[in-house]
Design an enzyme around this catalytic site. Structure first.
Site, PDB file in Angstrom:
ATOM      1  N   ASP A  13      51.962  44.078  41.261  1.00 51.15           N
ATOM      2  CA  ASP A  13      52.828  45.292  40.432  1.00 51.15           C
ATOM      3  C   ASP A  13      54.109  44.667  40.285  1.00 51.15           C
ATOM      4  O   ASP A  13      55.244  45.449  40.250  1.00 51.15           O
ATOM      5  CB  ASP A  13      52.839  46.774  41.331  1.00 51.15           C
ATOM      6  CG  ASP A  13      51.503  47.172  41.563  1.00 51.15           C
ATOM      7  OD1 ASP A  13      50.670  47.036  40.439  1.00 51.15           O
ATOM      8  OD2 ASP A  13      51.104  47.890  42.550  1.00 51.15           O
ATOM      9  N   LYS A  16      54.204  42.029  35.751  1.00 48.18           N
ATOM     10  CA  LYS A  16      53.605  40.749  34.994  1.00 48.18           C
ATOM     11  C   LYS A  16      53.407  41.077  33.610  1.00 48.18           C
ATOM     12  O   LYS A  16      53.560  40.178  32.604  1.00 48.18           O
ATOM     13  CB  LYS A  16      52.243  40.399  35.496  1.00 48.18           C
ATOM     14  CG  LYS A  16      52.421  39.730  37.028  1.00 48.18           C
ATOM     15  CD  LYS A  16      51.007  39.509  37.797  1.00 48.18           C
ATOM     16  CE  LYS A  16      50.256  40.841  38.327  1.00 48.18           C
ATOM     17  NZ  LYS A  16      50.899  41.299  39.562  1.00 48.18           N
ATOM     18  N   GLY A  40      46.611  46.487  36.584  1.00 45.38           N
ATOM     19  CA  GLY A  40      47.371  47.349  35.883  1.00 45.38           C
ATOM     20  C   GLY A  40      48.634  47.103  35.365  1.00 45.38           C
ATOM     21  O   GLY A  40      49.641  46.966  35.872  1.00 45.38           O
ATOM     22  N   HIS A  41      48.367  46.022  34.176  1.00 46.08           N
ATOM     23  CA  HIS A  41      49.499  45.663  33.455  1.00 46.08           C
ATOM     24  C   HIS A  41      50.112  46.382  32.499  1.00 46.08           C
ATOM     25  O   HIS A  41      49.935  46.627  31.447  1.00 46.08           O
ATOM     26  CB  HIS A  41      49.264  44.094  33.158  1.00 46.08           C
ATOM     27  CG  HIS A  41      48.874  43.238  34.226  1.00 46.08           C
ATOM     28  ND1 HIS A  41      48.354  41.804  33.965  1.00 46.08           N
ATOM     29  CD2 HIS A  41      48.765  43.425  35.505  1.00 46.08           C
ATOM     30  CE1 HIS A  41      47.775  41.510  35.241  1.00 46.08           C
ATOM     31  NE2 HIS A  41      48.172  42.451  35.946  1.00 46.08           N
ATOM     32  N   GLN A 222      47.359  40.581  40.233  1.00 45.90           N
ATOM     33  CA  GLN A 222      47.695  41.067  41.797  1.00 45.90           C
ATOM     34  C   GLN A 222      48.694  40.002  41.997  1.00 45.90           C
ATOM     35  O   GLN A 222      49.560  39.848  41.234  1.00 45.90           O
ATOM     36  CB  GLN A 222      46.526  40.776  42.635  1.00 45.90           C
ATOM     37  CG  GLN A 222      45.238  41.840  42.613  1.00 45.90           C
ATOM     38  CD  GLN A 222      44.343  41.705  41.356  1.00 45.90           C
ATOM     39  OE1 GLN A 222      43.806  40.657  41.457  1.00 45.90           O
ATOM     40  NE2 GLN A 222      44.216  42.602  40.552  1.00 45.90           N
TER      41      GLN A 222
END
Ligand code: IMO
Ligand code: MG
Length: 421
Positions: A13, A16, A40-41, A222
């Site tokens: 988080d 990225k 979750g980008h 990650q």
């Protein structure tokens, strides 16, 4: 030509999505190399925002080829939902995305196993995203997995049934109620959708690009502190999140690693269980969560928050060979009178600047205090307009890590980004 790598240096988080989307301008090819829909980008542009889980963050750029590498695990259902949502925005996903035949599939029963084993762990649960990540990687390394290329073979359904049967036997050990056929029809339909994509030998594709002088950007998911080997085991994810993982997850040699962009937030967050030395459970922590909108992009869970941990950051820099640092969410610290940063730990009364092996070791972080800048960074567009207090915070990180901070992110939008010389 080389593969440049973008990696998270904390517990995920870090932002990225925004940076890959930004850097994508310079790269004709963007490739994901590990993880799966646990990621979750988030991308923000004009008035919209979008959260990507399995698809690389270059998908919204017209001339960018996106690759899902062999190191990634794919849940066809989540993949279909995600791609259809991108298509609904008018983006021709099938033209812009290539998928490695060697990537492994997440079955509905992988998700059930993830949930059952988390429940069985009770208070020592990992805090998994429950996407079936760990069971899918277990089957990969256990040599039982089903790969994307297998969906094109005549005995695919038999293979699926065989693996599912193994899972059902495995699940007998848990006191967990579930429907063994859960999501199976939807999953099979999603596999048909997946067949419409270009399934390729991505290792050849990537190496051909390098041969033809086309630069590739590898996008990590990650972060270093969730790495299966170097993170706070067992409170980690199940893949190699560090730079070396890019070689394994795409099939290019270590000699072809170029620049290594290490992304970190100006403070720290963690979602899920495990050690977090600089965690704040006071009003400062609450403020970081509110200002930074620190709620999971994949699960919606509130994230744990704390001050920047330089000991952990230096560890991540070493593990990855970071050449360029990128600091995100600087603006979240705007309102603080004083800002703290952990520069060392006290472990059993001994001062150290190394991350201890044993996660149960009580760690007392030792802090350096910085004067807050108390200015709105989100409006600043030029480096020379940045407040002095902020610059000294950044310079201290550069001095301690020995790596320049090349990009400063001062807000979620593409425009709120300063490139430093
Ligand atoms: P991005 O790419 C933050 C965390 C989970 C849990 C642990 C194991 O958005 O930075 P898993 O589902 O992988 O078995 O969960 O890892 N985790 C993440 N935390 N960002 C992520 O991805 C994460 N992916 C997994 O919360 O603690
Ligand atoms: Mg995330």
């Amino acid at each position: 030509m080389n593969v440049d790598v973008v990696l998270g240096l904390q517990w995920g988080d870090e932002g990225k999505g925004k940076i890959v989307d930004y850097l994508a301008q310079q790269y004709p090819v963007i490739a994901r190399f590990q993880g799966g829909p646990n990621a979750g980008h988030s991308l923000h542009f004009e008035d919209t925002s979008f959260v990507l889980h399995s698809v690389p963050s270059g998908i919204f750029r017209k001339d960018t080829v996106n690759i899902i590498g062999n190191g990634v695990v794919i849940d066809p259902i989540i993949f279909e939902e995600e791609c259809r949502a991108i298509e609904a925005l008018g983006v021709p996903v099938k033209d812009r995305l290539l998928i490695s035949k060697r990537a492994h599939l997440i079955l509905p029963t992988h998700r059930i196993i993830d949930a059952a084993s988390e429940q069985a762990k009770g208070s020592s649960r990992i805090g998994s995203t429950l996407k079936g990540i760990s069971p899918a990687y277990m089957d990969k390394t256990g040599r039982n997995g089903i790969r994307v290329g297998d969906i094109l073979t005549a005995d695919f359904v038999e293979r699926f049934d065989a693996l599912k049967s193994k899972h059902l036997v495995f699940l007998e050990q848990f006191d967990y109620t579930y429907d063994p056929d859960q999501d199976q029809d939807t999953w099979m339909q999603a596999v048909e959708y997946l067949k419409q994509f270009k399934l390729i030998d991505a290792e050849y594709y990537v190496n051909d690009c390098l041969q033809k002088d086309k630069p590739v950007l590898a996008e990590g998911a990650q972060g270093a502190l969730l790495d299966i080997d170097f993170g706070s085991y067992p409170y980690v994810t199940s893949s190699s999140t560090t730079c070396a993982g890019a070689c394994i997850g795409l099939g290019f040699p270590p000699s072809k690693v170029g620049r290594v962009y290490g992304i970190f937030k100006a403070y720290c967050t963690r979602v899920g269980s495990g050690p977090f030395p600089t965690e704040l459970s006071d009003e400062h922590g609450e403020r970081l969560r509110e200002q930074g909108k620190e709620f999971g992009a994949t699960t919606g869970r509130p994230r744990r928050t704390g001050w920047l941990d330089l000991v952990a950051l230096k560890y991540a820099v070493i593990l990855n060979g970071v050449t360029d640092l990128i600091m995100m969410k600087s603006d979240v610290l705007d309102g603080f009178d004083t800002i703290r940063m952990a520069t060392a730990y006290k472990v059993n009364d001994i001062q150290t600047d190394r991350v201890p092996y044993n996660i149960n070791t009580p760690i007392v972080p030792l802090y350096k205090e910085f004067r807050g800048w108390k200015k709105d960074l989100t409006l600043i567009r030029r480096e020379e307009d940045l407040p002095e207090e902020f610059i000294s915070y950044v310079r201290f990180i550069e001095k301690e890590t020995g790596v320049p901070v090349k990009i400063l992110s001062l807000g979620p939008d593409r425009e709120q980004t300063i490139i430093r010389n």
